[in-house]
Design a protein around this motif. Structure first.
Motif, PDB file in Angstrom:
ATOM      1  N   HIS A  81       0.839  -1.206   0.000  1.00  0.00           N
ATOM      2  CA  HIS A  81       0.000   0.000   0.000  1.00  0.00           C
ATOM      3  C   HIS A  81       0.875   1.258   0.000  1.00  0.00           C
ATOM      4  CE1 HIS A  81      -3.637  -2.372   0.833  1.00  0.00           C
ATOM      5  NE2 HIS A  81      -2.849  -3.095   1.599  1.00  0.00           N
TER       6      HIS A  81
ATOM      7  N   GLU B 201      -5.921   3.611  -7.846  1.00  0.00           N
ATOM      8  CA  GLU B 201      -5.875   2.310  -7.173  1.00  0.00           C
ATOM      9  C   GLU B 201      -5.789   2.437  -5.659  1.00  0.00           C
ATOM     10  OE1 GLU B 201      -3.164  -1.790  -7.128  1.00  0.00           O
ATOM     11  OE2 GLU B 201      -2.699  -0.173  -8.550  1.00  0.00           O
TER      12      GLU B 201
ATOM     13  N   THR C 228      -2.872   6.318 -12.485  1.00  0.00           N
ATOM     14  CA  THR C 228      -3.231   4.917 -12.250  1.00  0.00           C
ATOM     15  C   THR C 228      -3.039   4.509 -10.787  1.00  0.00           C
ATOM     16  OG1 THR C 228      -2.735   4.336 -14.545  1.00  0.00           O
ATOM     17  CG2 THR C 228      -2.800   2.544 -12.940  1.00  0.00           C
ATOM     18  N   PRO C 229      -1.845   4.737 -10.177  1.00  0.00           N
ATOM     19  CA  PRO C 229      -1.718   4.398  -8.749  1.00  0.00           C
ATOM     20  C   PRO C 229      -2.609   5.253  -7.848  1.00  0.00           C
ATOM     21  CG  PRO C 229       0.281   5.479  -9.560  1.00  0.00           C
ATOM     22  CD  PRO C 229      -0.555   5.167 -10.742  1.00  0.00           C
TER      23      PRO C 229
END
Length: 685
Positions: free
Chosen positions: A568, A682, A678-679
């Motif tokens: 994470h 997410e 993108t991250p």
């Protein structure tokens, strides 16, 4: 080197090849290249030597040339495990883990007993979170030397297999693996064996994760006396007792923990549950905390926590005692410690009323822990020569009125000016005044005041960093860098900024980027945000070291926590800040292609007001100015390159795009934005 490749070399060349390997491992890259060239002069198509030379070239930063040479090596020695192993290493260095895994597996087919290839493959599978593959590789490492081989008696190999099974969710097999190793020990480990102590607690956590709390407790009781991590054992035992409903034993366990550390809140929470006290039973909770406040008079927690749940007059009395005690001691963090109470407006107003009474002298001073009036009836208002208590009160109230839940900036400024007048050399007072200016929206005055605070204590790194931060908020990037340079290495490549990037000082890099973004200098801003992204990439890449280090040192529980944290990693607030700003820049570059020319950023949209011919002339003029500046920068950089590098000439790579001009000149801004977005989607949706 493979047997077939050895046969191609004479004794002198074989000796040179060993030197190539040694020079690579010692990072003597120039010597390694020299030795490799000596071999290749006589044997130009020797694949293993070409592969080792490619590995050294890659370590020097010549990745493209290394790939070309390694592919040539594979053509010359397709069945050499060394060539395929090096090919995998090259792919790993460019973070193409899938291709690296394929190369390692092919190398392993050619040399099934190679421990180095097996270890590299296992580490790569762990990095990819390919737990099933990791289990297979770990089992092969364990079995590679047979039942009596050295690997079968190595704890780290057994533990590595257990970790693989644990992370894959096979808790039963993980426990069985650890138990099997314990059964192979011919003699019990010494009591000072830290590796064994950690392994025992790791096994206990696996049993607990299986839901078998009773068995985990029995196992813990058996190892309690001999385990070196006494605090962890006591915490786990108390937790298990609480989960099993054995309240009296849990109470004793948590009391024993509080005797060791009466300032840890979680112990009080565990004791509350063991005593079956409800959150709403304020009277019983107050008795509990008062008991520990008497037992540990120097501890803060048993005095501070009751302020969270007490109400009305009880809160007023407890807050009065707590505040007077802290302010008489002159604790600078008093306000920071109680400001969380301000979410309750009644408590906020009570605190304000109490501390204002300290200021005007209408309060009841505490005598031996009780609230009693002074016998002479005189007021304690602040005199011409304030006491330490008076100064602490002024400082507290200035912070109170500066806080957003109780804000009165005029009153805050009045109070902090009184404090500064009485003690003009106190750094904290000037820092608070700078914060007040910040909240007033005057970033210039805030920066000047924080710089004044810094000048009062030039050896304090914290206040130096605060001054730099406020300068960045006022778009004083050069002044901020100069301040930070007071605590960076003078010989660092790239000056203070280069050292800060190397030290991964993310708060500064992020603030620097945001300052440039406010100024419209998109190239420099994007450069900083890309540096933050690179830091997170480095953290992710640094796992490779810990996959082996943690097993070797036996720090398994910390390693498991690290792996879960890494999963994470990009939830970190600094990544979110940098990523959002970078995406905004890329969107601006997409919407306005003119911005991709870094030399036009200072025009602030004036091109839109020009005629086409004038705009074209302005662009040409700006581009020429930029090219001239770049040439001057390159000449300056070349002049500084006098004795760069270490003993082997291994210098750091020069930054060929210091102002981020190439970053903003991207042809695909939306594609580049997705690398940040993108991250974000997410991990921080």
């Amino acid at each position: 080197m493979s047997q077939q490749q050895q046969m191609q070399l004479g004794s002198k060349e074989r000796s040179l090849f060993k030197q190539v390997v040694e020079h690579y491992e010692a990072k003597h890259f120039k010597k390694g290249i020299k030795a490799a060239n000596q071999i290749l002069n006589k044997n130009p198509n020797h694949g293993d030597t070409q592969a080792m030379k490619a590995l050294i070239m890659n370590a020097q930063g010549n990745s493209d040339e290394a790939f070309v040479l390694c592919k040539a090596a594979l053509k010359n020695a397709m069945k050499s495990h060394v060539c395929w192993h090096v090919y995998g290493v090259l792919w790993r260095c460019v973070k193409n883990y899938e291709e690296a895994s394929k190369a390692y597996k092919f190398a392993l087919k050619l040399e099934p007993d190679s421990q180095q290839i097996l270890r590299d493959l296992a580490i790569l599978q762990m990095q990819m979170r390919d737990y099933e593959g990791y289990i297979k590789s770990r089992r092969m490492i364990l079995q590679s030397s047979g039942p009596r081989g050295k690997n079968s008696n190595s704890r780290q190999n057994w533990t590595g297999l257990a970790v693989a099974q644990h992370l894959a969710g096979d808790l039963y097999d993980a426990e069985k693996t650890l138990t099997t190793f314990e059964e192979t020990l011919r003699s019990p480990p010494s009591k000072s064996d830290n590796e064994h102590s950690e392994a025992v607690l790791y096994k206990n956590t696996i049993i607990a994760e299986m839901g078998e709390t009773e068995r985990a407790l029995d196992h813990l009781e058996a190892v309690f006396k001999n385990n070196l991590d006494r605090t962890a054992v006591m915490e786990m035992r108390a937790q298990y007792l609480l989960q099993l409903g054995r309240s009296q034993e849990a109470e004793k366990a948590y009391r024993a923990l509080l005797d060791r550390n009466p300032d840890y809140r979680m112990y009080y929470e565990g004791l509350r549950k063991a005593l079956n006290l409800e959150d709403s039973d304020f009277e019983s909770l107050k008795v509990l905390y008062d008991e520990w406040a008497r037992k540990s008079p120097r501890s803060d927690t048993p005095k501070r926590v009751p302020l969270d749940f007490l109400e009305g007059e009880e809160f007023r009395i407890a807050a009065d005692q707590y505040l007077q005690q802290m302010l008489h001691k002159g604790v600078p963090s008093t306000f920071a410690n109680i400001k969380s109470l301000y979410s309750n407006s009644a408590k906020r107003d009570t605190v304000q009323e109490l501390v204002e009474s300290y200021l005007d002298g209408t309060y009841a001073p505490l005598m031996n822990g009780s609230s009693e009036k002074q016998t002479d009836g005189e007021k304690n208002s602040i005199t011409e020569k304030p006491s330490p208590f008076d100064m602490a009160v002024l400082y507290f109230l200035a912070q109170h009125y500066n806080y957003h839940r109780s804000q009165d900036l005029a009153r805050a400024m009045e109070l902090i000016d009184r404090a500064i007048e009485a003690q003009p050399e106190e750094v904290n007072f000037h820092m608070t005044k700078a914060r007040i200016w910040k909240h007033r929206g005057n970033s210039r005055k805030a920066s000047e005041t924080m710089e004044k605070a810094r000048s009062l204590d030039e050896k304090d790194r914290y206040i130096n960093s605060k001054a730099a931060k406020y300068q960045l908020r006022n778009s004083e990037n050069d002044a901020a860098a100069a301040n930070m340079g007071k605590f960076t290495r003078k010989e660092a490549v790239g000056g203070p900024l280069g050292d800060l990037i190397e030290m991964q000082c993310m708060w500064y890099i992020t603030e620097d980027g945001e300052a440039y973004l406010r100024q419209g200098k998109l190239g420099l801003a994007l450069k900083r945000f890309m540096s933050v992204n690179d830091i997170f990439d480095t953290w992710q890449e640094d796992q490779f070291d810990f996959h082996t280090f943690s097993l070797r040192k036996g720090q398994i529980r910390a390693y498991i926590d690290m792996v879960k944290w890494q999963d994470h990693l990009r939830e970190h607030p600094f990544f979110s800040r940098a990523a959002i700003s970078a995406v905004q820049i890329y969107l601006r570059l997409f919407d306005d292609p003119h911005l991709r020319d870094e030399s036009l950023h200072g025009m602030n949209g004036s091109l839109d007001k020009m005629s086409p011919s004038e705009a074209k002339k302005a662009q040409k003029k700006a581009r020429k100015a930029r090219e001239k500046q770049e040439q001057a920068d390159h000449e300056k950089a070349d002049a500084k390159k006098t004795a760069g590098g270490g003993a082997d000439g291994d210098s750091k790579k020069e930054d060929k795009d210091p102002k981020g001009a190439k970053l903003v000149a991207t042809a695909e801004p939306l594609s580049d934005a997705m690398k940040f977005l993108t991250p974000l989607l997410e991990f921080s949706p």
